[in-house]
Design a protein around this motif. Structure first.
Motif, PDB file in Angstrom:
ATOM      1  N   GLY A  71      -5.839   1.743   6.189  1.00 15.42           N
ATOM      2  CA  GLY A  71      -6.263   1.327   7.524  1.00 15.42           C
ATOM      3  C   GLY A  71      -7.657   1.808   7.861  1.00 15.42           C
ATOM      4  O   GLY A  71      -8.503   1.045   8.352  1.00 15.42           O
ATOM      5  N   VAL A  72      -7.918   3.078   7.579  1.00 22.98           N
ATOM      6  CA  VAL A  72      -9.245   3.644   7.835  1.00 22.98           C
ATOM      7  C   VAL A  72     -10.287   2.982   6.936  1.00 22.98           C
ATOM      8  O   VAL A  72     -11.399   2.665   7.369  1.00 22.98           O
ATOM      9  CB  VAL A  72      -9.234   5.167   7.611  1.00 22.98           C
ATOM     10  CG1 VAL A  72     -10.649   5.729   7.625  1.00 22.98           C
ATOM     11  CG2 VAL A  72      -8.387   5.847   8.683  1.00 22.98           C
TER      12      VAL A  72
ATOM     13  N   LYS B 228       2.041   6.922  -6.687  1.00 16.34           N
ATOM     14  CA  LYS B 228       1.716   6.613  -8.078  1.00 16.34           C
ATOM     15  C   LYS B 228       0.877   5.345  -8.218  1.00 16.34           C
ATOM     16  O   LYS B 228      -0.045   5.298  -9.050  1.00 16.34           O
ATOM     17  CB  LYS B 228       3.003   6.483  -8.899  1.00 16.34           C
ATOM     18  CG  LYS B 228       3.755   7.804  -9.060  1.00 16.34           C
ATOM     19  CD  LYS B 228       4.992   7.632  -9.931  1.00 16.34           C
ATOM     20  CE  LYS B 228       5.710   8.966 -10.114  1.00 16.34           C
ATOM     21  NZ  LYS B 228       6.934   8.821 -10.953  1.00 16.34           N
ATOM     22  N   ASP B 229       1.200   4.303  -7.464  1.00 18.44           N
ATOM     23  CA  ASP B 229       0.470   3.045  -7.587  1.00 18.44           C
ATOM     24  C   ASP B 229      -0.991   3.217  -7.171  1.00 18.44           C
ATOM     25  O   ASP B 229      -1.902   2.679  -7.813  1.00 18.44           O
ATOM     26  CB  ASP B 229       1.123   1.951  -6.740  1.00 18.44           C
ATOM     27  CG  ASP B 229       2.457   1.491  -7.309  1.00 18.44           C
ATOM     28  OD1 ASP B 229       2.687   1.741  -8.514  1.00 18.44           O
ATOM     29  OD2 ASP B 229       3.248   0.889  -6.576  1.00 18.44           O
ATOM     30  N   THR B 230      -1.204   3.964  -6.106  1.00 17.01           N
ATOM     31  CA  THR B 230      -2.568   4.209  -5.643  1.00 17.01           C
ATOM     32  C   THR B 230      -3.347   5.008  -6.680  1.00 17.01           C
ATOM     33  O   THR B 230      -4.519   4.718  -6.955  1.00 17.01           O
ATOM     34  CB  THR B 230      -2.555   4.968  -4.300  1.00 17.01           C
ATOM     35  OG1 THR B 230      -1.779   4.238  -3.345  1.00 17.01           O
ATOM     36  CG2 THR B 230      -3.966   5.138  -3.761  1.00 17.01           C
ATOM     37  N   ILE B 231      -2.697   6.008  -7.268  1.00 14.85           N
ATOM     38  CA  ILE B 231      -3.348   6.837  -8.279  1.00 14.85           C
ATOM     39  C   ILE B 231      -3.748   5.996  -9.493  1.00 14.85           C
ATOM     40  O   ILE B 231      -4.864   6.115 -10.018  1.00 14.85           O
ATOM     41  CB  ILE B 231      -2.428   7.995  -8.712  1.00 14.85           C
ATOM     42  CG1 ILE B 231      -2.240   8.975  -7.543  1.00 14.85           C
ATOM     43  CG2 ILE B 231      -2.990   8.710  -9.932  1.00 14.85           C
ATOM     44  CD1 ILE B 231      -1.195  10.030  -7.801  1.00 14.85           C
ATOM     45  N   ALA B 232      -2.844   5.135  -9.940  1.00 13.69           N
ATOM     46  CA  ALA B 232      -3.111   4.321 -11.129  1.00 13.69           C
ATOM     47  C   ALA B 232      -4.292   3.376 -10.894  1.00 13.69           C
ATOM     48  O   ALA B 232      -5.196   3.260 -11.741  1.00 13.69           O
ATOM     49  CB  ALA B 232      -1.870   3.520 -11.507  1.00 13.69           C
TER      50      ALA B 232
ATOM     51  N   VAL C 110      -0.374  -0.350   8.879  1.00 15.64           N
ATOM     52  CA  VAL C 110      -1.748  -0.321   8.370  1.00 15.64           C
ATOM     53  C   VAL C 110      -2.705  -0.885   9.413  1.00 15.64           C
ATOM     54  O   VAL C 110      -3.789  -0.340   9.653  1.00 15.64           O
ATOM     55  CB  VAL C 110      -1.862  -1.112   7.049  1.00 15.64           C
ATOM     56  CG1 VAL C 110      -3.316  -1.142   6.563  1.00 15.64           C
ATOM     57  CG2 VAL C 110      -0.973  -0.491   5.978  1.00 15.64           C
ATOM     58  N   GLU C 111      -2.312  -1.979  10.058  1.00 14.26           N
ATOM     59  CA  GLU C 111      -3.144  -2.578  11.104  1.00 14.26           C
ATOM     60  C   GLU C 111      -3.293  -1.632  12.293  1.00 14.26           C
ATOM     61  O   GLU C 111      -4.365  -1.529  12.881  1.00 14.26           O
ATOM     62  CB  GLU C 111      -2.550  -3.908  11.557  1.00 14.26           C
ATOM     63  CG  GLU C 111      -2.622  -5.003  10.497  1.00 14.26           C
ATOM     64  CD  GLU C 111      -2.304  -6.362  11.065  1.00 14.26           C
ATOM     65  OE1 GLU C 111      -1.939  -6.448  12.267  1.00 14.26           O
ATOM     66  OE2 GLU C 111      -2.419  -7.354  10.320  1.00 14.26           O
TER      67      GLU C 111
ATOM     68  N   GLY D 283      -2.062  -5.406  -2.196  1.00 14.74           N
ATOM     69  CA  GLY D 283      -1.396  -4.538  -1.240  1.00 14.74           C
ATOM     70  C   GLY D 283      -2.257  -3.402  -0.715  1.00 14.74           C
ATOM     71  O   GLY D 283      -3.398  -3.206  -1.131  1.00 14.74           O
ATOM     72  N   SER D 284      -1.687  -2.648   0.208  1.00 10.66           N
ATOM     73  CA  SER D 284      -2.415  -1.557   0.852  1.00 10.66           C
ATOM     74  C   SER D 284      -2.735  -0.428  -0.125  1.00 10.66           C
ATOM     75  O   SER D 284      -3.725   0.286   0.060  1.00 10.66           O
ATOM     76  CB  SER D 284      -1.607  -1.007   2.033  1.00 10.66           C
ATOM     77  OG  SER D 284      -0.341  -0.521   1.611  1.00 10.66           O
ATOM     78  N   ASP D 285      -1.933  -0.277  -1.188  1.00  2.00           N
ATOM     79  CA  ASP D 285      -2.235   0.746  -2.187  1.00  2.00           C
ATOM     80  C   ASP D 285      -3.570   0.453  -2.873  1.00  2.00           C
ATOM     81  O   ASP D 285      -4.333   1.381  -3.192  1.00  2.00           O
ATOM     82  CB  ASP D 285      -1.124   0.814  -3.240  1.00  2.00           C
ATOM     83  CG  ASP D 285       0.136   1.487  -2.714  1.00  2.00           C
ATOM     84  OD1 ASP D 285       0.012   2.343  -1.818  1.00  2.00           O
ATOM     85  OD2 ASP D 285       1.234   1.158  -3.184  1.00  2.00           O
TER      86      ASP D 285
END
Length: 446
Positions: A49-50, A343-347, A127-128, A262-264
């Motif tokens: 969001g940020v 995990k998804d964000t890290i990858a 998120v919004e 996605g947001s990730d």
């Protein structure tokens, strides 16, 4: 207050100016990293969001850079000519014009923040909500942050980069203390992060103006608004700022493409950008220093020093690009884990750093070369090159990601390829400018 960059050792002059600017940019980067680190403790959704709302804050900064860049170039050239009165005139009118733009853009963002964020069509309402909150509050603090940037630009143009380092350091420590206090102790969340930044920028600006308002802008009786000065500043600053505006718009378009994952993915891009800021702070400081160094020596007709400065700057920037690129590639996953645990964000973030790590040296070359050419007042060349080589990111991202089936990695690859193309084209542009401008004028002086 000014420093003469037209005499003495070229390398010493560049480094003396560049190192405090790098320090100041480090403080600014640290400020952003601190915000994202604390926001990451809320969730990846908060970072997304940020990160999304930050694109629109950057767009306002890009528009205002017309007068930030224009004043920096013209003030440095005026100092090189020993024309203090003219330097103050450019500074004053840049401040007045900047205030008008900030007021207009701040009002527009307050009114239209909902359709702005809705552009990304997030499937997660949370998120919004984060994006709405951050954008609404940060748009109210634009005057503080952008006026600090103007004061920094003027100070650097005068050859005094230590001042901006001092006040940036104060601002960072204030933000460092207020972030956890507002976000968690007062339980204000994302709004707390925005408030902490706003308070820190307000105090920084107050200290800056209290000490240097008269030195930079002159006495009150000198405050006469002349439209022709604004026109001069706009003419010089617009090409370079246009590339920043379009760069931000392309960034928004790329973020729209990234949001399909996605947001990730948005969070991974935001964190990757913050880590990449390590390179940006080093080379952005050197680029700013080279613009002031080149501007002063061009105004003083010291053309040999400009050529020597280019050689020294290139050696330094290539070394930094190689070191930072290797660091990002080797420690990619560990760096992303400092911010989030998903995990998804890290990858996806690690993949971003590995691909962009290879391209760091190209980004370094194009940034420093742009600074030198801008210092000569030939701002159109870097603008045209950076604009065209940035816009092609959009079709490349779509082609790499979908046609070649590379997915999100294809988006990251498109950014790296555009950096390479900009570095090559700007190197050619510098040599063209050198032949057409520097060598010609040097022969006339001889």
């Amino acid at each position: 207050m000014k420093k003469d960059l037209t005499k003495g050792s070229v390398l010493k002059g560049i480094l003396t100016l560049a190192l405090p600017i790098i320090g100041a940019m480090f403080m600014q980067t640290a400020n952003n990293v601190i915000d994202i680190a604390w926001i990451g403790k809320i969730s990846s959704d908060a970072v997304a969001g940020v990160g999304t709302s930050s694109f629109f804050i950057q767009l306002v900064w890009s528009i205002c850079s017309i007068f930030l860049i224009g004043s920096g170039i013209l003030v440095s050239q005026s100092i090189g000519k020993n024309n203090e009165q003219q330097a103050r005139e450019y500074s004053r009118e840049s401040l007045i014009a900047l205030f008008g733009i900030i007021l207009l853009m701040g009002v527009l963002m307050q009114i239209f923040f909902q359709p702005i964020i809705s552009f990304f069509n997030f499937e997660k309402p949370i998120v919004e909500d984060y994006a709405y909150t951050y954008l609404t509050w940060m748009s109210g603090f634009l005057f503080f942050s952008l006026t600090v940037l103007l004061m920094t630009q003027i100070s650097n143009a005068r050859g005094d980069s230590k001042t901006s380092l001092k006040y940036s350091t104060i601002g960072v420590f204030i933000n460092l203390v207020l972030d956890p206090l507002f976000i968690f102790t007062f339980d204000l969340g994302v709004m707390g992060a925005a408030l902490a930044t706003g308070v820190a920028q307000f105090i920084t600006l107050f200290l800056f103006l209290k000490r240097y308002a008269k030195a930079f802008f002159g006495d009150r009786e000198e405050w006469i608004f002349r439209f022709e000065k604004v026109g001069e500043i706009f003419k010089v600053g617009f090409p370079a700022s246009l590339q920043r505006i379009l760069f931000t718009l392309v960034g928004i378009a790329i973020a729209k493409i990234v949001s399909e994952w996605g947001s990730d993915a948005i969070a991974a891009q935001k964190i990757g950008n913050q880590v990449e800021g390590i390179t940006y702070m080093c080379i952005g400081g050197l680029s700013s220093a080279m613009m002031s160094f080149t501007g002063q020596n061009f105004g003083a007709k010291q053309y040999k020093r400009i050529e020597e400065g280019y050689k020294n700057a290139m050696a330094f920037t290539i070394l930094i690009g190689l070191i930072n690129g290797a660091f990002f590639y080797i420690f990619s996953e560990s760096l992303i884990q400092l911010f989030v645990s998903e995990k998804d964000t890290i990858a996806m973030g690690a993949s971003y750093l590995e691909i962009l790590g290879i391209a760091q040296v190209f980004m370094c070359v194009e940034m420093v070369t742009s600074g030198i050419i801008n210092g000569l007042g030939k701002t159109k060349y870097p603008a045209y090159i950076n604009i065209s080589m940035t816009v092609i990111r959009i079709p490349m991202a779509l082609y790499f990601a979908k046609n070649l089936g590379l997915g999100i990695d294809g988006v990251w690859l498109s950014i790296g390829v555009s950096m390479f193309l900009r570095a090559v084209c700007l190197t050619i542009a510098y040599n063209y400018t050198r032949n057409k401008v520097i060598l010609k004028l040097k022969n006339e002086v001889s």
